[in-house]
Structures are given as C-alpha cells and as structure tokens.
Scaffold this active site. Structure first.
Site, PDB file in Angstrom:
ATOM      1  N   ARG A 171       0.848  -1.203   0.000  1.00 42.73           N
ATOM      2  CA  ARG A 171       0.000   0.000   0.000  1.00 42.73           C
ATOM      3  C   ARG A 171       0.877   1.244   0.000  1.00 42.73           C
ATOM      4  O   ARG A 171       0.992   1.951   0.995  1.00 42.73           O
ATOM      5  CB  ARG A 171      -0.957  -0.079   1.164  1.00 42.73           C
ATOM      6  CG  ARG A 171      -1.896  -1.234   0.887  1.00 42.73           C
ATOM      7  CD  ARG A 171      -3.105  -1.213   1.696  1.00 42.73           C
ATOM      8  NE  ARG A 171      -4.256  -1.450   0.840  1.00 42.73           N
ATOM      9  CZ  ARG A 171      -5.474  -1.591   1.291  1.00 42.73           C
ATOM     10  NH1 ARG A 171      -5.720  -1.488   2.559  1.00 42.73           N
ATOM     11  NH2 ARG A 171      -6.460  -1.797   0.457  1.00 42.73           N
ATOM     12  N   GLN A 203      -0.880   2.332  -6.060  1.00 42.49           N
ATOM     13  CA  GLN A 203      -2.317   2.580  -5.867  1.00 42.49           C
ATOM     14  C   GLN A 203      -3.169   2.101  -7.042  1.00 42.49           C
ATOM     15  O   GLN A 203      -4.252   1.572  -6.841  1.00 42.49           O
ATOM     16  CB  GLN A 203      -2.571   4.057  -5.627  1.00 42.49           C
ATOM     17  CG  GLN A 203      -2.619   4.368  -4.149  1.00 42.49           C
ATOM     18  CD  GLN A 203      -2.785   5.848  -3.865  1.00 42.49           C
ATOM     19  OE1 GLN A 203      -2.952   6.653  -4.773  1.00 42.49           O
ATOM     20  NE2 GLN A 203      -2.710   6.205  -2.606  1.00 42.49           N
ATOM     21  N   ASP A 245      -4.009  -1.664  -6.920  1.00 43.04           N
ATOM     22  CA  ASP A 245      -4.541  -2.148  -5.646  1.00 43.04           C
ATOM     23  C   ASP A 245      -5.978  -2.655  -5.814  1.00 43.04           C
ATOM     24  O   ASP A 245      -6.940  -1.890  -5.708  1.00 43.04           O
ATOM     25  CB  ASP A 245      -4.463  -0.991  -4.643  1.00 43.04           C
ATOM     26  CG  ASP A 245      -4.879  -1.391  -3.252  1.00 43.04           C
ATOM     27  OD1 ASP A 245      -5.399  -2.508  -3.080  1.00 43.04           O
ATOM     28  OD2 ASP A 245      -4.682  -0.580  -2.333  1.00 43.04           O
ATOM     29  N   SER A 260      -8.459  -2.148  -2.808  1.00 48.89           N
ATOM     30  CA  SER A 260      -9.076  -0.823  -2.709  1.00 48.89           C
ATOM     31  C   SER A 260     -10.174  -0.633  -3.745  1.00 48.89           C
ATOM     32  O   SER A 260     -11.259  -0.133  -3.426  1.00 48.89           O
ATOM     33  CB  SER A 260      -8.026   0.287  -2.896  1.00 48.89           C
ATOM     34  OG  SER A 260      -7.228   0.362  -1.761  1.00 48.89           O
ATOM     35  N   TYR A 288      -2.826  -0.760   8.038  1.00 49.88           N
ATOM     36  CA  TYR A 288      -3.920  -1.646   8.460  1.00 49.88           C
ATOM     37  C   TYR A 288      -4.087  -1.607   9.972  1.00 49.88           C
ATOM     38  O   TYR A 288      -3.179  -1.236  10.708  1.00 49.88           O
ATOM     39  CB  TYR A 288      -3.605  -3.083   8.066  1.00 49.88           C
ATOM     40  CG  TYR A 288      -3.752  -3.364   6.597  1.00 49.88           C
ATOM     41  CD1 TYR A 288      -5.000  -3.466   6.010  1.00 49.88           C
ATOM     42  CD2 TYR A 288      -2.632  -3.545   5.804  1.00 49.88           C
ATOM     43  CE1 TYR A 288      -5.141  -3.744   4.669  1.00 49.88           C
ATOM     44  CE2 TYR A 288      -2.759  -3.819   4.452  1.00 49.88           C
ATOM     45  CZ  TYR A 288      -4.014  -3.918   3.884  1.00 49.88           C
ATOM     46  OH  TYR A 288      -4.139  -4.194   2.561  1.00 49.88           O
TER      47      TYR A 288
HETATM   48  P1  NAD Z   1      -9.358  -3.172   5.959  1.00 50.45           P
HETATM   49  O1  NAD Z   1     -10.310  -3.637   4.910  1.00 50.45           O
HETATM   50  O2  NAD Z   1      -8.282  -4.100   6.414  1.00 50.45           O
HETATM   51  O3  NAD Z   1     -10.200  -2.742   7.264  1.00 50.45           O
HETATM   52  C1  NAD Z   1     -11.317  -1.872   7.189  1.00 50.45           C
HETATM   53  C2  NAD Z   1     -11.295  -0.907   8.342  1.00 50.45           C
HETATM   54  O4  NAD Z   1     -11.671  -1.566   9.557  1.00 50.45           O
HETATM   55  C3  NAD Z   1      -9.947  -0.259   8.610  1.00 50.45           C
HETATM   56  O5  NAD Z   1     -10.079   1.137   8.537  1.00 50.45           O
HETATM   57  C4  NAD Z   1      -9.599  -0.726  10.013  1.00 50.45           C
HETATM   58  O6  NAD Z   1      -8.875   0.250  10.755  1.00 50.45           O
HETATM   59  C5  NAD Z   1     -10.964  -0.958  10.625  1.00 50.45           C
HETATM   60  N1  NAD Z   1     -10.985  -1.805  11.827  1.00 50.45           N
HETATM   61  C6  NAD Z   1     -10.257  -2.918  12.112  1.00 50.45           C
HETATM   62  N2  NAD Z   1     -10.573  -3.395  13.340  1.00 50.45           N
HETATM   63  C7  NAD Z   1     -11.532  -2.573  13.852  1.00 50.45           C
HETATM   64  C8  NAD Z   1     -12.268  -2.539  15.072  1.00 50.45           C
HETATM   65  N3  NAD Z   1     -12.067  -3.452  16.037  1.00 50.45           N
HETATM   66  N4  NAD Z   1     -13.150  -1.564  15.251  1.00 50.45           N
HETATM   67  C9  NAD Z   1     -13.374  -0.620  14.281  1.00 50.45           C
HETATM   68  N5  NAD Z   1     -12.716  -0.600  13.106  1.00 50.45           N
HETATM   69  C10 NAD Z   1     -11.791  -1.556  12.891  1.00 50.45           C
HETATM   70  O7  NAD Z   1      -8.666  -1.823   5.539  1.00 50.45           O
HETATM   71  P2  NAD Z   1      -8.674  -1.055   4.145  1.00 50.45           P
HETATM   72  O8  NAD Z   1      -9.935  -0.317   4.013  1.00 50.45           O
HETATM   73  O9  NAD Z   1      -8.322  -1.995   3.041  1.00 50.45           O
HETATM   74  O10 NAD Z   1      -7.439  -0.049   4.299  1.00 50.45           O
HETATM   75  C11 NAD Z   1      -6.972   0.453   5.528  1.00 50.45           C
HETATM   76  C12 NAD Z   1      -6.168   1.701   5.251  1.00 50.45           C
HETATM   77  O11 NAD Z   1      -5.024   1.409   4.427  1.00 50.45           O
HETATM   78  C13 NAD Z   1      -6.876   2.770   4.453  1.00 50.45           C
HETATM   79  O12 NAD Z   1      -7.804   3.508   5.115  1.00 50.45           O
HETATM   80  C14 NAD Z   1      -5.682   3.608   3.999  1.00 50.45           C
HETATM   81  O13 NAD Z   1      -5.253   4.460   5.021  1.00 50.45           O
HETATM   82  C15 NAD Z   1      -4.653   2.582   3.744  1.00 50.45           C
HETATM   83  N6  NAD Z   1      -4.551   2.339   2.288  1.00 50.45           N
HETATM   84  C16 NAD Z   1      -3.458   2.820   1.629  1.00 50.45           C
HETATM   85  C17 NAD Z   1      -3.356   2.602   0.245  1.00 50.45           C
HETATM   86  C18 NAD Z   1      -2.174   3.094  -0.527  1.00 50.45           C
HETATM   87  O14 NAD Z   1      -1.478   3.957  -0.050  1.00 50.45           O
HETATM   88  N7  NAD Z   1      -1.906   2.540  -1.699  1.00 50.45           N
HETATM   89  C19 NAD Z   1      -4.338   1.887  -0.432  1.00 50.45           C
HETATM   90  C20 NAD Z   1      -5.435   1.430   0.284  1.00 50.45           C
HETATM   91  C21 NAD Z   1      -5.523   1.658   1.637  1.00 50.45           C
END
Ligand code: NAD
Length: 380
Positions: free
Chosen positions: A122, A127, A130, A133, A229
């Site tokens: 990530r 991006q 991905d 995403s 994450y």
């Molecule tokens: P994910 O699908 O693994 O999780 C979804 C969400 O659930 C996350 O925001 C996580 O913090 C939350 N979560 C986990 N346990 C929890 C709990 N007990 N209570 C409440 N919430 C909880 O995550 P995702 O959506 O695939 O991505 C996470 C983060 O990664 C994104 O928000 C972003 O900051 C980052 N990201 C970066 C890139 C990049 O730079 N290329 C791309 C995608 C995502």
C-alpha cells in the site's frame, strides 16, 4: 507474449479479469491477447467486443491456455486450470493461498510463477494496482444501496404538507476504503451518519464526509501497523469498545460493518444482545462476513432475520456490479502486467516490492516464509 483470461468458475462470480480497453493497451505494448469465449458475458461484454479490441477468442480453456505466457484471473482458479498451464508461465490474480494451500503445491510442482494481487504493497506508486481498494470502493457503495433498499423507511429528511419525515440513522463500523465509501453513499442518500474506527487517522476523513466520529476511547495510533492496516484490540479494549458501541447500534436503523484485520478473524463488534436492542426493520450489512463477520449473527451469503432485524452477509458485492468491477479490476491487473513486461519480454525485478511482495511461487519454489509454512502445513 501471449496473455490470456479464462472464464471465471467460482460460484456466483460474474467478473472477468480483462476488459476490451485493457486488451487494446496490452496489444499496444506488443502482446497477443486471448480471451475464453463467453468470459465477459456476465459482465455485459460480448466476444465481438473483445475481437474488436484486438483479442483472439478461444473456444475453450484448453485452447486458450495452450502456449499462454501469462494467465490473468479474478479469483483463485481450480487446480485443473493450473494443470493446463506450461512450466515457466505466469499466473496473476487474487489467489488467497492461505485458503487453499493445495493451489500453492500445484503452482510449485508446475513450475509456475504466481502473483497474488491482494498482497500489493500500500504505497502511492502501487495505488493503481490495488485490487483490494478498487473492489472495496464498489462494495462500500453497494452495501449502502443494499441497506437503503432493504430498510422499510426512506433515508432522507422530508418536509411535506403531510408532515415531516425524520432521516434514517446509519452507523458505519470500520472507516477504511469500503467504510468511507459507505459513509459517502449513505450521506448522499440523506441519512444521518455516524462512524467508528480504531485508527484515529480516519477521524478527519469521516468528518469531512459529513459524518460524526464515535469516540470509544480505544482508538489510538498504535492500532495502526506500518502498512496502514488495523491491529487486533486487546480483550479489555474490545469490551470497552462494545459498551460504547452498544448505545449507537441501538439507535441505528442501518449498520454497515467493514472492520477487518489482515490474516485474523474479523472482530465481533455487534453482539447478539446489541441486535436484540435494535428496532424491528433495522438492517445490518456485514461486509466482513467472509472473515467471520463483525456481527455475531452473520452467516456468509445468507439473510438472517433476528427478531425483525435483517442481517446480510454478502461476501462478493463487486460481483453484483460486474461491468464496472471488471473495468477497475482489469485496470489494476493491466497496470501490474506492465510492470512485468519490458521490451515485449517478461523481466522480473525481485528488488521491486510490487514484484517481491506479491509473488508466491517462482521457479518451482515457494516465495517467502509465509508461503513455505503453508506448504509445510499442507504436507504434514
Ligand atoms: P481493511 O479492509 O483491512 O479494514 C477496514 C477498516 O476496519 C480499517 O479502517 C480498520 O482500521 C478498521 N478496523 C479494524 N478493526 C476494527 C475494530 N475493532 N473496530 C473498528 N474498526 C476496525 O482496511 P482497508 O480499508 O483496506 O485499508 C486500511 C487503510 O489502508 C486505508 O484507510 C488507507 O489508510 C490505507 N490504504 C493505503 C493505500 C495506498 O497507499 N496505496 C491503499 C489502500 C488503503
């Protein structure tokens, strides 16, 4: 260089790994592209559209894979597909090796170089490759629409001559990619939205979408790993979190949960008691169903009625939007393919994290400790 996309065979899968636009791009870098006949039908793409974009249409899988250098799939393929691939050829897709270590064994034995797109680092540069995403974006949107459709009331505030209708209340648990899209969609439909995440970094994003961030007191910087994450909460923090969330779940008409922790069972955020406290007709859409569910009562791909509360646990929402899901997936996969191909040849640079982090097998060997352990576990 022959790049191919077979028809998907996973039950309920409607997406296709390459769309005609990607075919044109791959042909322009000197590749020959072949698609299995009918592979795009469920996504609304005809064989003729592929032919027009410059692809060959192969009548069956065996013909398609004959002489293929690269095979692009959406979902983990069946072992017979791997058996049809030649030694030294490349497989690209969402391969989820932990779900089926037998696939890893077949890839190693077959001398196939395999890349799992779900492990894309990530980082900004990656991006556009991905797939997690892009698919989560669509799933978040669709979860909100699904909830709006199933809720026996409307989302927005309405002031009419016959009286005022108050807006629905939506609670989004987990404000990552899917959660933020669910917030935005619920807001657009007019609901009052609250959201919660253990990563405090998302508070500003939640608020900028017009939702209220729920404070539970457990959110902290240490809940986020270096990849962005979430980490698993300690038991006492989980209890505190549930106590606070119980009040918000009780008031919600809609709960959309998206909380996941990589390589762990999804945390239970909505208990059976919380469901029992909700109003009849309320709807829960649990996008963590494939990871065990954020709601204690979720059953993957089933509809549960618990005291008048509807609990939906869809595990593949992008398949409900196959045209656009295929378009985004295909773009991600094609961007990845262009990283592998230099001067019309496959050139793998294992110094590049995009390559090293996604590669699970190469040259008859498992790549990385996790995959080695999977193979050993499968053998014992
Ligand atoms: P994910 O699908 O693994 O999780 C979804 C969400 O659930 C996350 O925001 C996580 O913090 C939350 N979560 C986990 N346990 C929890 C709990 N007990 N209570 C409440 N919430 C909880 O995550 P995702 O959506 O695939 O991505 C996470 C983060 O990664 C994104 O928000 C972003 O900051 C980052 N990201 C970066 C890139 C990049 O730079 N290329 C791309 C995608 C995502």
């Amino acid at each position: 260089m022959r790049i191919t996309a077979p028809a998907e065979t996973a039950p309920g899968e409607t997406r296709v790994a390459l769309v005609p636009r990607s075919v044109t791009q791959l042909v322009s870098i000197g590749a020959t592209v072949a698609i299995q006949a009918g592979a795009g039908t469920a996504a609304g793409i005809t064989d003729a559209a592929y032919t027009e974009a410059g692809a060959d249409v192969a009548p069956d899988r065996k013909t398609l894979l004959d002489g293929a250098d690269i095979v692009v799939v959406v979902r983990r393929p069946e072992l017979d597909l791997v058996g049809l691939m030649g030694r030294g050829s490349i497989l690209v897709g969402v391969l989820e090796p932990a779900v089926d270590p037998k696939l890893v064994r077949a890839l190693v034995d077959g001398g196939i170089t395999a890349f799992r797109l779900e492990a894309m680092p990530r980082i900004s540069r990656a991006q556009d490759m991905d797939v997690l995403s892009s698919m989560a974006t669509l799933a978040g949107y669709h979860a909100a629409v699904m909830a709006a459709y199933r809720l026996p009331r409307i989302f927005p505030l309405m002031m009419t001559a016959a009286g005022t209708i108050t807006p629905a209340r939506a609670l989004i648990l987990g404000a990552g990619v899917a959660g933020l899209q669910a917030i935005a969609t619920c807001r657009r439909l007019g609901a009052v939205v609250e959201a919660f995440d253990v990563r405090p970094a998302v508070r500003d994003q939640v608020e900028s979408l017009g939702a209220r961030f729920v404070e539970t007191g457990v959110e902290s910087e240490t809940q986020q790993d270096t990849g962005g994450y979430a980490r698993e909460l300690e038991a006492d923090a989980q209890t505190r979190q549930r106590q606070v969330l119980a009040e918000h779940v009780k008031e919600a008409d809609v709960v959309i949960s998206t909380a996941l922790i990589p390589n762990r069972k999804a945390p239970v955020l909505v208990t059976a008691d919380m469901v029992a406290s909700m109003r009849t007709g309320s709807v829960i859409v649990d996008l963590a169903a494939s990871g065990g569910g954020n709601c204690e009562l979720t059953r993957p791909d089933e509809e549960v009625d618990s005291g008048g509360v509807t609990i939906l646990g869809p595990t593949n929402l992008p398949a409900a939007i196959p045209g656009q899901a295929s378009q985004l997936y295909s773009h991600n996969a094609t961007r990845f393919l262009t990283q592998l191909i230099k001067d019309k040849q496959v050139q793998l640079d294992f110094e590049d994290v995009v390559i090293s982090q996604t590669c699970i097998t190469h040259d008859g060997k498992p790549m990385g400790e996790q995959i080695e352990a999977l193979l050993q576990g499968a053998a014992s």
